[in-house]
Scaffold this active site. Structure first.
Site, PDB file in Angstrom:
ATOM      1  N   TYR A 259      61.940  32.425  68.935  1.00 52.83           N
ATOM      2  CA  TYR A 259      62.026  30.746  69.388  1.00 52.83           C
ATOM      3  C   TYR A 259      63.237  30.630  69.811  1.00 52.83           C
ATOM      4  CZ  TYR A 259      57.766  29.789  66.495  1.00 52.83           C
ATOM      5  OH  TYR A 259      56.358  29.712  66.081  1.00 52.83           O
TER       6      TYR A 259
ATOM      7  N   ARG B 171      51.527  29.104  64.681  1.00 53.46           N
ATOM      8  CA  ARG B 171      51.221  27.550  64.993  1.00 53.46           C
ATOM      9  C   ARG B 171      52.431  26.535  65.397  1.00 53.46           C
ATOM     10  NH1 ARG B 171      47.289  24.186  62.207  1.00 53.46           N
ATOM     11  NH2 ARG B 171      46.853  26.052  60.836  1.00 53.46           N
TER      12      ARG B 171
ATOM     13  N   ASP C  29      54.091  22.906  66.714  1.00 49.93           N
ATOM     14  CA  ASP C  29      53.807  21.544  66.215  1.00 49.93           C
ATOM     15  C   ASP C  29      53.502  20.814  67.362  1.00 49.93           C
ATOM     16  OD1 ASP C  29      53.957  22.038  63.281  1.00 49.93           O
ATOM     17  OD2 ASP C  29      56.021  21.818  63.442  1.00 49.93           O
TER      18      ASP C  29
ATOM     19  N   ARG D 144      63.330  24.216  63.350  1.00 50.97           N
ATOM     20  CA  ARG D 144      64.008  22.802  63.645  1.00 50.97           C
ATOM     21  C   ARG D 144      64.740  22.329  62.709  1.00 50.97           C
ATOM     22  NH1 ARG D 144      60.659  18.467  64.544  1.00 50.97           N
ATOM     23  NH2 ARG D 144      58.767  19.282  63.760  1.00 50.97           N
TER      24      ARG D 144
END
Length: 267
Positions: free
Chosen positions: A120, A60, A62, A205
Site C-alpha cells: 500500500y 478490500r 474502503d 490509514r
C-alpha cells in the site's frame, strides 16, 4: 467432441489486475449504500460474456481508496483470450476503472488467501497551498512535517507486533508482520509505503494518521510506539482520509502478469 464439451463445462478461471479511482465508489466489494468496484466489474463481465459471474478480490479497499494493482478473479465458460478480456472488459467498464492485465489461472486460485504480500502507498501533499488536481488523490497537510521523525518511528513499526491500536474494530487475532514501513519525501510530496502479507481493517490509514500527528509535533515518538507495547483496540488515530491511499500491488507465488497478458504485445 465429448472431450471439448467436458472442458467447456468445467469452465476457466481468469485473474485480472485492476486500476481504479475509488472516489465515486463505496469500496471495492459489494456495499448496500452505494456502487462498488465489484459490481461494475461483474456488470462488465456479463455484458462481455452474457454470464453472471461472481468476482473475488485480493483485498478490500474502503470508500474513496484507489488501486494501481488490485487483483480479482472470476470463472467463465468463455473462450476469449486474456488480451480479449482486457480489451472487452475495458470497453464496458466506466472510465474510472480499467483492467490492466488478465491471465488464466488454476481453478483453485484464491486471490485473497494465496497472496504472499500486499503493498500500500499513502500520498500526502505537504505544500502550503492546496492543489485542486490533488484533492481526491492525496491528503493535503499544509504545515511542514518533520519527515525525519516520521521515518524513525516508521522503522520501529516494522516487524511482528500486535497492531490492535492501529486498526479498526476487528474480531480476531491482531498480530501482523509489517515487512516494510517507509516514509519518503520529494518536492512537497510525502509518501508512506507499507508492505505485509495481510493487514488489519484500516491499518494503513490508522498508521499514517498518527505518523502525521508526530510530524506536526502533536505527539511524541515514544507515545506513538507505546501503542505497540500496550495495544488497545483502535486507540491510535486519527485515521488519515481515504483519498490518499492506494493498493499498489499484490504478489503471488508463480503468478506474474506479463505485458502480453494485457495487450497482446511483447515488451
Amino acid at each position: 467432441m465429448d472431450g471439448e464439451d467436458g472442458a467447456r463445462s468445467a469452465g476457466r478461471r481468469i485473474a485480472v489486475v485492476l486500476e481504479y479511482d475509488g472516489t465515486a465508489y463505496s469500496g471495492s466489494q459489494y456495499q448496500e449504500n452505494g456502487p462498488s468496484i465489484q459490481s461494475e466489474l461483474e456488470a462488465a463481465i456479463q455484458k462481455l460474456t452474457t454470464e453472471a459471474a461472481r468476482a473475488a478480490f485480493a483485498g478490500r479497499t474502503d470508500a474513496g481508496v484507489h488501486a494501481l494493482g488490485q487483483v480479482a478473479c472470476f470463472e467463465t465458460q468463455s473462450r476469449l483470450t486474456p488480451a480479449e478480456f482486457v480489451s472487452g472488459l475495458n470497453h464496458f467498464l466506466p472510465e474510472d476503472i480499467a483492467v490492466r492485465a488478465a491471465k488464466e489461472v488454476a481453478r483453485e486460485f484464491d486471490p485473497r488467501r494465496q497472496a504472499l504480500s500486499r503493498l500500500y502507498r499513502y500520498r500526502i501533499d505537504n505544500r502550503a497551498v492546496r492543489s485542486p488536481l490533488e484533492r481526491n488523490r492525496s491528503w493535503h497537510v499544509a504545515r511542514p512535517l518533520d519527515v525525519a521523525a516520521m521515518q524513525r518511528v516508521a522503522r520501529r513499526l516494522e516487524g511482528k507486533h500486535d497492531f490492535a491500536s492501529f486498526a479498526g474494530p476487528f474480531d480476531g487475532r491482531t498480530e501482523r508482520t509489517l515487512r516494510r514501513c517507509e516514509v519518503m519525501a520529494r518536492g512537497g510530496q510525502v509518501t508512506g509505503e507499507m508492505e505485509a502479507q495481510a493487514f488489519l481493517p484500516h491499518q494503513v490509514r490508522r498508521t499514517v494518521g498518527p505518523l502525521v500527528e508526530l510530524g506536526l509535533g502533536r505527539i511524541g515518538e515514544e507515545a506513538l510506539v507505546a501503542w505497540l507495547d500496550e495495544p488497545r483496540a483502535s486507540a491510535a488515530g486519527p485515521a488519515a482520509p481515504s483519498c490518499g491511499l492506494y493498493l499498489v500491488s499484490v504478489a503471488y507465488e508463480g503468478l506474474d502478469f506479463e505485458p502480453e497478458d494485457g495487450n497482446g504485445q511483447s515488451a
